[in-house]
Design a protein around this motif. Structure first.
Motif, PDB file in Angstrom:
ATOM      1  N   GLY A  36       0.840  -1.190   0.000  1.00 22.41           N
ATOM      2  CA  GLY A  36       0.000   0.000   0.000  1.00 22.41           C
ATOM      3  C   GLY A  36       0.876   1.240   0.000  1.00 22.41           C
ATOM      4  N   THR A  37       0.794   2.048  -1.046  1.00 18.51           N
ATOM      5  CA  THR A  37       1.655   3.218  -1.198  1.00 18.51           C
ATOM      6  C   THR A  37       0.812   4.483  -1.318  1.00 18.51           C
ATOM      7  OG1 THR A  37       1.785   3.367  -3.617  1.00 18.51           O
ATOM      8  CG2 THR A  37       3.133   1.678  -2.553  1.00 18.51           C
ATOM      9  N   ASN A  38       1.485   5.603  -1.445  1.00 14.84           N
ATOM     10  CA  ASN A  38       0.764   6.859  -1.635  1.00 14.84           C
ATOM     11  C   ASN A  38       0.280   7.023  -3.062  1.00 14.84           C
ATOM     12  OD1 ASN A  38       3.337   7.094  -2.704  1.00 14.84           O
ATOM     13  ND2 ASN A  38       3.521   9.262  -2.200  1.00 14.84           N
ATOM     14  N   GLN A  39       0.604   6.036  -3.943  1.00 17.16           N
ATOM     15  CA  GLN A  39       0.150   6.098  -5.327  1.00 17.16           C
ATOM     16  C   GLN A  39      -0.901   5.042  -5.650  1.00 17.16           C
ATOM     17  OE1 GLN A  39       3.414   6.181  -8.103  1.00 17.16           O
ATOM     18  NE2 GLN A  39       4.652   7.524  -6.797  1.00 17.16           N
ATOM     19  N   GLY A  40      -1.071   4.086  -4.750  1.00 17.26           N
ATOM     20  CA  GLY A  40      -2.063   3.047  -4.991  1.00 17.26           C
ATOM     21  C   GLY A  40      -1.661   1.740  -4.327  1.00 17.26           C
ATOM     22  N   LEU A  41      -2.452   0.696  -4.566  1.00 17.22           N
ATOM     23  CA  LEU A  41      -2.163  -0.641  -4.057  1.00 17.22           C
ATOM     24  C   LEU A  41      -1.529  -1.456  -5.183  1.00 17.22           C
ATOM     25  CD1 LEU A  41      -2.493  -2.784  -1.792  1.00 17.22           C
ATOM     26  CD2 LEU A  41      -4.699  -3.366  -2.832  1.00 17.22           C
ATOM     27  N   PHE A  42      -0.331  -2.004  -4.895  1.00 18.01           N
ATOM     28  CA  PHE A  42       0.396  -2.776  -5.896  1.00 18.01           C
ATOM     29  C   PHE A  42       0.553  -4.211  -5.410  1.00 18.01           C
ATOM     30  CE2 PHE A  42       1.530   1.580  -6.621  1.00 18.01           C
ATOM     31  CZ  PHE A  42       1.671   1.701  -8.000  1.00 18.01           C
ATOM     32  N   SER A  43       0.578  -5.140  -6.363  1.00 18.58           N
ATOM     33  CA  SER A  43       0.726  -6.553  -6.005  1.00 18.58           C
ATOM     34  C   SER A  43       1.671  -7.240  -6.979  1.00 18.58           C
ATOM     35  CB  SER A  43      -0.630  -7.262  -6.015  1.00 18.58           C
ATOM     36  OG  SER A  43      -1.108  -7.408  -7.341  1.00 18.58           O
TER      37      SER A  43
END
Length: 951
Positions: free
Chosen positions: A360-367
């Motif tokens: 979870g980042t300040n730009q979105g959720l990445f997987s």
């Protein structure tokens, strides 16, 4: 009853927990080992090492020094600084070989030679061209150097020159030779279209001849298992020669090697194989020949064209590149693997869910799929913007998002709440399968139904910006505000409304409102303040300092975040370090500590640091544009720093004009003249690591403690007083491991004016000075006495002169008085004579002549009285010493009457006053003066009185 329930819970839950931990551990191991660790790369640009961009070869010295064949000359790196050694003819270098600590051979365009290290540490070049130049072709270049005992071979494409016993001999080759390598104790060469030959002295014999090599360019020859050879070719991949035949090594990679043009190969001391290419950097294989890493421009290298490879004693990889020099550190043994993820943003939270890692980042959720080694991070749709918190609950991944709360399941995402800003979600211990979440402005209640989370309601009676929440065993909700203070919230029985609240801020035991957060340690509510820990005393309903932990965790009492891990493990995060602790009510001990400065290239996000516990001793640390895989169970083998000590690389003695000379310490001791008592020492520390090394100095005899840590290895001490000192220098790393101490004894000599000879001189000078002083004193005393006598004499003379002047004045007055008396007497007598004469004329014969003449005669006698003149002359001579004598001497023709005239003129008497004295008229005086001028020979312009006054 409670204990019985807890015991039954453990019997049911612990087996599942054990299985879960084993699964998580295997996931962590597989995932962490699969990802590139680009943090281990240090790029050295031409601006840093101060030479040309292109580097053709690299060699590691036994003393730890690294040497590079650069277009501008020989580059030397000692772990702290670079030094470029240019060749006298400034030609390009193609190859370098460090035979030992003091002999480094280099070669290049029409040049071959050896560098010899002097006692001062300087490298001095000795060209071998005088012995070899007659073998050179017009554009001869030597690309490789190999050593065999006392023989050195210089390889060009068309010939090999053997240097032995200070002479050079040419070796004839069976064909175009592209490579020469030392393999075990043999010198092997690769001949195009033919194969491998062995070079022994001047003899060449075939080793591996095979049709496979037709049309192939051999790039490297390496030792392989047992007595086999590994042979790398530019277009045919890598083959293995077992002494009889060739077999392809990893045929599946042959297209890759061909496409990217295999160029260099090197076996590291630990057995890893590094293959360098022209197009795609390097690939690294472990001892089991598994591909473990791949480095190219996309993940850290400056350039993909690898022209030289070497390994140092610490198993670090050094690359000579077409543009720059790269260092790949072997530091994985510290239990940290940093996975840099460019442009992903600041990572606030992480989770492992269904064999995927979510960030979870300040730009979105990445997987990313952990089972796929080539997988890349992908943005989960509809999750752009700030993601605060990730947590696996049931069969879902719960995401606290800027716009609400999202759940991810079966690869799909959906919002289950649109209440903005899901910060923290905790299980409500008062209601099974229920959770409470803090958001930007409210508390949300959720219920887990069939392992799926469902929003139940907004808890009424309280709104505020809450970042962290914890629920104590009484059911109270402790909420820490995003920026100020702590709330204690009491909920009703339905847990849907706040019925009581208490605020703890500046007026509370904390004494401030900022930097207050709430967590749980061993089911106790714990508050962090960045100063020390506090805890809730439920018996007295008050907050008190948590003395038990504060006394046992050291500096970690300043932690501002605590993250619970399995099996009584807790991660404590402060601004300076991250530590994993084992904490129970009976025991507290630190398992491992990580300095936050270790992550400077991918730093932690201040006040939003977070870590995902994967197992009891493993975790994933959230970073800026990346994550770090932490393994606290792995022993720190980087303490090898303790086996090494900094070395003196350069030592300068400096005078007060800042002029410096280089010195070489002998037996770790150095005598320093007082005139050069400022000292500058530069140290090297060829203990290579991707981590920074710091240096500390302690000058025994001056300093009271070690200096602060500095990345500079240069220490300067100005104007040391005379005496004996011991300069101690050590290196430290980020983990506070320390090297051995380098000690140098400095003996600053006494200044010349403090030496024994000088003191003897001072004594002699003192004696001489004393003698001179006594003589001077005696002379001064005599002089004073003489001056005193002379003063007395002057005073006597002055007194005598004064008396004389007084006497002269008196005589002058007497003379003047006597003269005036004479003048008055003579005037009277003359008047009397005139009166008698008139009476005689009037009386005639009635006044007898006898009486008249008798009186006149007496009058004339008194007017010209000789006695009067004698008295005058005496008084005159007393007032005007020897005047008459001197003028008589100069003018002997003067009569007594002339002398009297001169005397009267000397007294500055007028003609009228002189006339009575001479008994003549005024006219007679003027006539007498005229006659006197003639006797003295005076001209018309000369002044008679001026002449007389000169006497």
């Amino acid at each position: 009853m409670g204990r019985t329930c807890f015991f039954l819970f453990c019997l049911m839950f612990l087996p599942h927990l054990s299985v879960y931990c084993q699964e998580q551990d295997s996931i962590w191991t597989a995932a962490s080992q699969r990802h590139m660790v680009v943090e281990d790369i240090n790029n050295f640009s031409k601006m840093e090492y101060g030479a040309a961009a292109q580097n053709w070869g690299v060699s590691a010295g036994r003393d730890g020094m690294m040497y590079f064949a650069n277009n501008n000359g020989l580059l030397e790196f000692d772990g702290t600084s670079w030094r470029l050694h240019r060749l006298p003819n400034e030609t390009i270098l193609r190859a370098v070989l460090a035979v030992n600590d003091s002999l480094i051979y280099t070669s290049g365009y029409r040049e071959m030679g050896v560098w010899k290290r002097q006692p001062s540490g300087e490298l001095v070049y000795h060209s071998l061209n005088p012995q070899a130049e007659h073998y050179f072709s017009k554009n001869e270049e030597f690309w490789n150097i190999a050593s065999d005992k006392h023989r050195i071979y210089f390889h060009s494409f068309n010939r090999i020159l053997l240097y032995q016993h200070d002479s050079v001999t040419s070796v004839s080759l069976p064909g175009f030779t592209n490579v020469m390598n030392r393999v075990r104790d043999k010198i092997l060469i690769g001949v195009r279209d033919k194969g491998i030959y062995q070079l022994s002295g001047l003899k060449i014999s075939p080793v591996a001849i095979d049709p496979f090599f037709a049309g192939k360019i051999i790039r490297f020859i390496l030792p392989y298992k047992e007595d086999q050879l590994m042979i790398g070719t530019a277009s045919g991949g890598i083959v293995i020669w077992n002494g009889k035949q060739l077999t392809q090594w990893k045929p599946n990679l042959t297209p890759y090697f061909r496409e990217n043009e295999l160029n260099r190969g090197f076996f590291m001391p630990n057995g890893n194989l590094v293959i360098g290419t022209i197009v795609d950097g390097i690939v690294v294989f472990d001892k089991s020949e598994n591909l473990i890493r791949k480095y190219n421009h996309s993940n850290g290298l400056q350039n993909n064209t690898v022209l030289g490879i070497a390994g140092d004693q610490f198993n670090n990889i050094w690359l000579a590149l077409d543009h720059g020099i790269d260092f790949i550190g072997n530091r994985h043994s510290n239990g940290v693997r940093i996975e840099s993820i460019p442009n992903i943003g600041a990572v606030y939270s992480a989770a492992i869910f269904q064999n995927h890692i979510y960030l979870g980042t300040n730009q979105g959720l990445f997987s990313k799929d952990l089972s796929d080694s080539d997988a890349k991070y992908k943005l989960v749709p509809n999750t752009q913007s700030q993601n605060w918190d990730l947590r696996v609950i049931g069969d879902q991944l719960v995401v606290g998002h800027n716009e609400g709360t999202i759940v991810v399941e079966k690869g799909k995402e959906r919002f289950i709440s649109r209440n903005s800003g899901g910060f923290s979600i905790k299980e409500d211990i008062k209601r099974r399968d229920h959770y409470i979440q803090s958001t930007y402005n409210s508390l949300i209640s959720y219920k887990e139904v069939n392992r799926h989370l469902v929003m139940e309601n907004i808890i009424q009676g309280f709104t505020d910006l809450i970042r962290y929440i914890e629920i104590d065993h009484l059911g109270n909700v402790w909420a820490s505000h995003m920026h100020r203070g702590i709330y204690k919230l009491e909920l009703n029985d339905k847990r849907d409304k706040v019925v009581g609240q208490k605020y703890y801020g500046e007026s509370s035991v904390f004494g401030k409102e900022h930097s207050l957060n709430v967590f749980k340690v061993e089911d106790r509510i714990v508050f962090t303040t960045k100063e020390k820990l506090f805890t809730y005393d439920d018996l007295n309903d008050t907050i008190i300092p948590y003395t038990y932990l504060n006394q046992r965790i050291g500096d970690y009492r300043e932690a501002h975040k605590i993250v619970k891990a399995p099996d009584h493990h807790y991660w404590l995060i402060s601004s300076k370090k991250i530590g994993l602790f084992y904490i129970t009510m009976n025991e507290v001990h630190l398992i491992k500590s990580y300095p936050t400065s270790y992550f400077k290239q991918n730093p932690l996000f201040d006040d939003f640091e977070n870590i995902l516990p994967v197992t009891a001793d493993k975790g994933i640390l959230c970073l800026e544009n990346g994550i770090a895989w932490l393994n606290a169970s792995q022993n720190d083998t980087l303490q090898t720093i303790a086996n090494f000590a900094p070395r003196i690389r350069e030592l300068q003695l400096i005078n007060r004009r800042n002029d410096a000379i280089n010195e070489v310490p002998v037996n770790h001791a150095l005598e320093v003249t007082y005139s050069r008592n400022s000292i500058e020492v530069r140290y090297s520390f060829p203990h290579y690591s991707a981590e920074p090394v710091f240096y500390q100095a302690f000058l025994k005899g001056i300093d009271q403690k070690w200096s602060d840590k500095s990345e500079s290895s240069i220490f300067r001490f100005d104007r040391l007083p005379a005496g004996t000192y011991q300069l101690q220098v050590k290196a430290t790393d980020l983990w506070n491991n320390e090297s051995r101490v380098n000690s140098l004894t400095l003996e600053v000599q006494e200044p010349w004016y403090s030496t024994t000879l000088a003191k003897v001189g001072y004594f002699v000078l003192l004696v001489v000075f004393s003698i001179l002083f006594q003589a001077w004193g005696a002379r001064r005393t005599k002089k004073k006495q003489r001056i005193h006598i002379e003063k007395r004499e002057r005073e006597l003379i002055l007194l005598r002169n004064k008396n004389l002047r007084t006497e002269v004045e008196h005589k002058s007055k007497e003379l003047a008085n006597s003269t005036m008396s004479m003048i008055k007497k003579n005037e009277f007598l003359l008047d009397l004579k005139q009166l008698l004469t008139r009476q005689k004329e009037q009386l005639g014969t009635r006044y007898p002549d006898k009486y008249f003449n008798d009186i006149v005669k007496k009058i004339d006698k008194n007017i010209s009285s000789h006695d009067d003149w004698q008295i005058f002359e005496t008084n005159f001579e007393q007032a005007h010493e020897q005047f008459l004598r001197k003028i008589k001497d100069d003018f002997p023709d003067l009569t007594t009457k002339d002398l009297r005239m001169c005397a009267y003129l000397r007294m500055n008497l007028s003609s009228k006053e002189i006339a009575p004295l001479l008994g003549i008229t005024v006219r007679g005086v003027e006539n007498h003066r005229y006659r006197l001028r003639k006797k003295m020979g005076l001209s018309h312009d000369d002044n008679l009185i001026d002449l007389i006054l000169q006497y």
